[in-house]
Write a protein that holds these residues in place. Sequence first.
Motif, PDB file in Angstrom:
ATOM      1  N   GLN A  62      16.374 -11.271 -11.442  1.00 51.22           N
ATOM      2  CA  GLN A  62      16.502 -10.653 -12.118  1.00 51.22           C
ATOM      3  C   GLN A  62      15.436  -9.952 -12.705  1.00 51.22           C
ATOM      4  N   GLN A  63      14.151 -10.843 -12.982  1.00 49.96           N
ATOM      5  CA  GLN A  63      13.167 -10.422 -13.555  1.00 49.96           C
ATOM      6  C   GLN A  63      11.972  -9.015 -12.480  1.00 49.96           C
ATOM      7  N   MET A  64      12.201  -9.401 -11.537  1.00 43.30           N
ATOM      8  CA  MET A  64      11.258  -8.827 -10.248  1.00 43.30           C
ATOM      9  C   MET A  64      12.113  -7.023 -10.988  1.00 43.30           C
ATOM     10  N   GLN A  65      13.447  -7.362 -10.675  1.00 44.42           N
ATOM     11  CA  GLN A  65      14.604  -5.528 -10.987  1.00 44.42           C
ATOM     12  C   GLN A  65      14.023  -5.398 -12.070  1.00 44.42           C
ATOM     13  N   ILE A  66      14.090  -6.331 -12.848  1.00 43.50           N
ATOM     14  CA  ILE A  66      13.715  -5.460 -14.285  1.00 43.50           C
ATOM     15  C   ILE A  66      12.357  -4.215 -14.068  1.00 43.50           C
ATOM     16  N   ALA A  67      11.332  -5.481 -13.660  1.00 41.16           N
ATOM     17  CA  ALA A  67      10.111  -4.303 -13.669  1.00 41.16           C
ATOM     18  C   ALA A  67      10.176  -3.545 -12.718  1.00 41.16           C
ATOM     19  N   TYR A  68      10.879  -4.034 -11.416  1.00 41.29           N
ATOM     20  CA  TYR A  68      11.427  -2.423 -10.620  1.00 41.29           C
ATOM     21  C   TYR A  68      11.840  -1.200 -11.502  1.00 41.29           C
ATOM     22  N   ARG A  69      13.107  -1.258 -12.276  1.00 38.75           N
ATOM     23  CA  ARG A  69      12.955  -0.643 -13.314  1.00 38.75           C
ATOM     24  C   ARG A  69      12.645   0.417 -13.851  1.00 38.75           C
ATOM     25  N   THR A  70      11.919  -0.722 -14.314  1.00 35.76           N
ATOM     26  CA  THR A  70      10.969   0.129 -16.030  1.00 35.76           C
ATOM     27  C   THR A  70       9.363   0.961 -14.841  1.00 35.76           C
ATOM     28  N   GLY A  71       9.755   0.044 -14.550  1.00 30.50           N
ATOM     29  CA  GLY A  71       7.856   0.228 -13.296  1.00 30.50           C
ATOM     30  C   GLY A  71       7.576   1.870 -12.671  1.00 30.50           C
ATOM     31  N   HIS A  72       6.912   2.618 -11.731  1.00 31.73           N
ATOM     32  CA  HIS A  72       6.844   2.955 -10.533  1.00 31.73           C
ATOM     33  C   HIS A  72       8.086   3.701  -9.624  1.00 31.73           C
ATOM     34  N   GLY A  73       8.051   1.879  -9.243  1.00 30.92           N
ATOM     35  CA  GLY A  73       8.422   3.186  -7.740  1.00 30.92           C
ATOM     36  C   GLY A  73       7.372   2.398  -6.486  1.00 30.92           C
ATOM     37  N   LEU A  74       8.420   2.841  -5.472  1.00 29.94           N
ATOM     38  CA  LEU A  74       8.180   2.477  -4.746  1.00 29.94           C
ATOM     39  C   LEU A  74       7.904   4.311  -3.927  1.00 29.94           C
ATOM     40  N   CYS A  75       6.500   4.346  -2.703  1.00 35.13           N
ATOM     41  CA  CYS A  75       6.266   5.575  -2.280  1.00 35.13           C
ATOM     42  C   CYS A  75       7.137   5.246  -0.954  1.00 35.13           C
ATOM     43  N   VAL A  76       7.552   5.790  -1.036  1.00 34.21           N
ATOM     44  CA  VAL A  76       8.600   6.361   0.720  1.00 34.21           C
ATOM     45  C   VAL A  76       8.112   6.266   1.847  1.00 34.21           C
ATOM     46  N   PRO A  77       7.050   5.970   1.868  1.00 34.69           N
ATOM     47  CA  PRO A  77       6.676   4.782   3.340  1.00 34.69           C
ATOM     48  C   PRO A  77       6.826   3.230   3.588  1.00 34.69           C
ATOM     49  N   HIS A  78       7.012   3.070   2.075  1.00 35.06           N
ATOM     50  CA  HIS A  78       7.152   1.505   2.196  1.00 35.06           C
ATOM     51  C   HIS A  78       8.848   1.530   1.259  1.00 35.06           C
ATOM     52  N   LEU A  79       8.992   2.036   0.606  1.00 32.48           N
ATOM     53  CA  LEU A  79      10.982   2.108   0.377  1.00 32.48           C
ATOM     54  C   LEU A  79      11.267   1.951   1.647  1.00 32.48           C
ATOM     55  N   VAL A  80      10.724   2.534   3.030  1.00 30.70           N
ATOM     56  CA  VAL A  80      11.341   2.738   4.196  1.00 30.70           C
ATOM     57  C   VAL A  80      11.681   1.352   4.861  1.00 30.70           C
ATOM     58  N   ALA A  81      10.187   1.064   5.164  1.00 32.11           N
ATOM     59  CA  ALA A  81       9.750  -0.542   5.624  1.00 32.11           C
ATOM     60  C   ALA A  81      10.287  -1.649   4.650  1.00 32.11           C
ATOM     61  N   VAL A  82      10.727  -1.621   3.405  1.00 30.10           N
ATOM     62  CA  VAL A  82      11.531  -2.684   2.481  1.00 30.10           C
ATOM     63  C   VAL A  82      12.552  -2.627   3.094  1.00 30.10           C
ATOM     64  N   LEU A  83      13.026  -1.489   3.168  1.00 31.72           N
ATOM     65  CA  LEU A  83      15.095  -1.036   3.276  1.00 31.72           C
ATOM     66  C   LEU A  83      15.178  -1.982   4.444  1.00 31.72           C
ATOM     67  N   SER A  84      14.327  -2.019   5.602  1.00 35.11           N
ATOM     68  CA  SER A  84      14.305  -1.782   6.932  1.00 35.11           C
ATOM     69  C   SER A  84      14.069  -3.758   7.133  1.00 35.11           C
ATOM     70  N   SER A  85      13.644  -4.332   5.699  1.00 38.02           N
ATOM     71  CA  SER A  85      13.036  -5.586   5.654  1.00 38.02           C
ATOM     72  C   SER A  85      14.539  -6.420   4.506  1.00 38.02           C
ATOM     73  N   ALA A  86      14.958  -5.969   4.120  1.00 39.59           N
ATOM     74  CA  ALA A  86      15.611  -5.769   2.863  1.00 39.59           C
ATOM     75  C   ALA A  86      17.118  -6.541   3.287  1.00 39.59           C
ATOM     76  N   PRO A  87      17.773  -7.591   2.762  1.00 39.85           N
ATOM     77  CA  PRO A  87      19.202  -7.802   2.763  1.00 39.85           C
ATOM     78  C   PRO A  87      20.015  -6.889   2.037  1.00 39.85           C
ATOM     79  N   ARG A  88      21.331  -6.843   2.387  1.00 39.43           N
ATOM     80  CA  ARG A  88      21.833  -5.784   1.900  1.00 39.43           C
ATOM     81  C   ARG A  88      22.069  -5.528   0.349  1.00 39.43           C
ATOM     82  N   ASP A  89      21.952  -6.442  -0.482  1.00 38.61           N
ATOM     83  CA  ASP A  89      22.222  -6.166  -1.620  1.00 38.61           C
ATOM     84  C   ASP A  89      20.767  -5.717  -2.577  1.00 38.61           C
TER      85      ASP A  89
END
Length: 262
Positions: free
Chosen positions: A174-201
């Motif tokens: 939850q704390q990481m999600q809060i940090a993500y919401r208030t932060g800059h977010g991922l660039c598209v290449p890293h977004l795609v890379a994390v999505l390919s490794s992440a669980p569904r939620d």
Amino acid sequence: MKSPACTNGVEPDPVHPVDARLLRRALDWLKKHASKFSFRRVAPVAVVHKHTVYYDLRAALQSGYCPICHLVTLATDRFLDHLLQEYVNDPDLREDFQETSGFCERHAATVASTGNAMGLAIIYGALIRSTCQRISGPILEGSLSTQAHCLACAYERERDAGYIQSLAGDLRDQQMQIAYRTGHGLCVPHLVAVLSSAPRDVAEFLIAQEEPRLNVLASELEEFVRKNDHHYAGEPMGAQGDSWLRALEKMTGCRPFGNRRS
């Protein structure tokens, strides 16, 4: 009939026959009607083990840049600084340099910007001598090939993969999600890379965060283009003024006008 004594010498309370009958009847009723009850399965709470990388990623989300790009660049800069200061005379390093012809163009520019002239002179002095021997001797097929791999690029790929895997799991916290919401977010290449490794939620969370950000950026770019039309030249340029730079960074992960992070 007297009940047997316990080992501590205290007589146990006998079960009243009426109570025993009621208990058996209750158990029989439960067995008979158990199928009528539905029990809600409670999803297990995700447990994230908070390691050093977890805290590094959480802090990097507030850096103003893609957290993985930011951390990989910082780590690579430290690797290069340490390499030039501590390992320039290491024979294994020299052998690696002879096999790869040194750094790639991008990392050569990075190490040049450090101003570590002595370290570069030592490792590239050995490399130049080796290259001279190769071109003056019998030229075999492939003997003059260059850039088989760059040491810094190999290090970057290793760090990059580690941060991707860590964030894919850590975003269940939850704390990481809060940090993500208030932060800059991922660039598209890293977004795609994390999505390919992440669980569904985690994937659903990332998409819910990034889709609105991309839509806002697309709208800002459209407004930037419109205001640069001579028909609307009188309109002041607002936040969309640097949208083209932010678009470059979002789509590529690079920081315009320089790769080194502070």
